[in-house]
Design a protein around this motif. Structure first.
Motif: not given
Length: 81
Positions: A1, A16-19, A24-26, A67
């Motif tokens: 993302v 940032m990763v959209d799972h 999401t993870s930052a 979440w």
């Protein structure tokens, strides 16, 4: 993302990763990104290098997990080593 091209003041080089499904993870304070914005990643794939960019006193990884609008403890989602 998001794969910041320039460091933010506090977060440093941010990834940032959209799972999916609102998760999401930052990853903050990275020294380099190994993936780019919009790139699909798979489990176990290296995505960044630990660093001390932004407001950090030493090299480390700050991993945040959300979440929807709720912050989650990332340790709840990893297996014991």
């Amino acid at each position: 993302v998001l794969a910041a091209e320039a460091p933010f003041t506090l977060e440093g080089l941010l990834l940032m990763v959209d799972h999916g499904m609102g998760l999401t993870s930052a990853f903050l304070h990275c020294s380099a990104h190994l993936v780019g914005r919009g790139e699909a990643v798979r489990q176990g794939q290296p995505i960044a290098r630990v660093g001390m960019t932004g407001r950090a006193t030493g090299p480390h990884l700050h991993w945040g997990l959300r979440w929807r609008s709720a912050r989650l403890d990332p340790l709840l989602f990893i297996g014991e080593g």
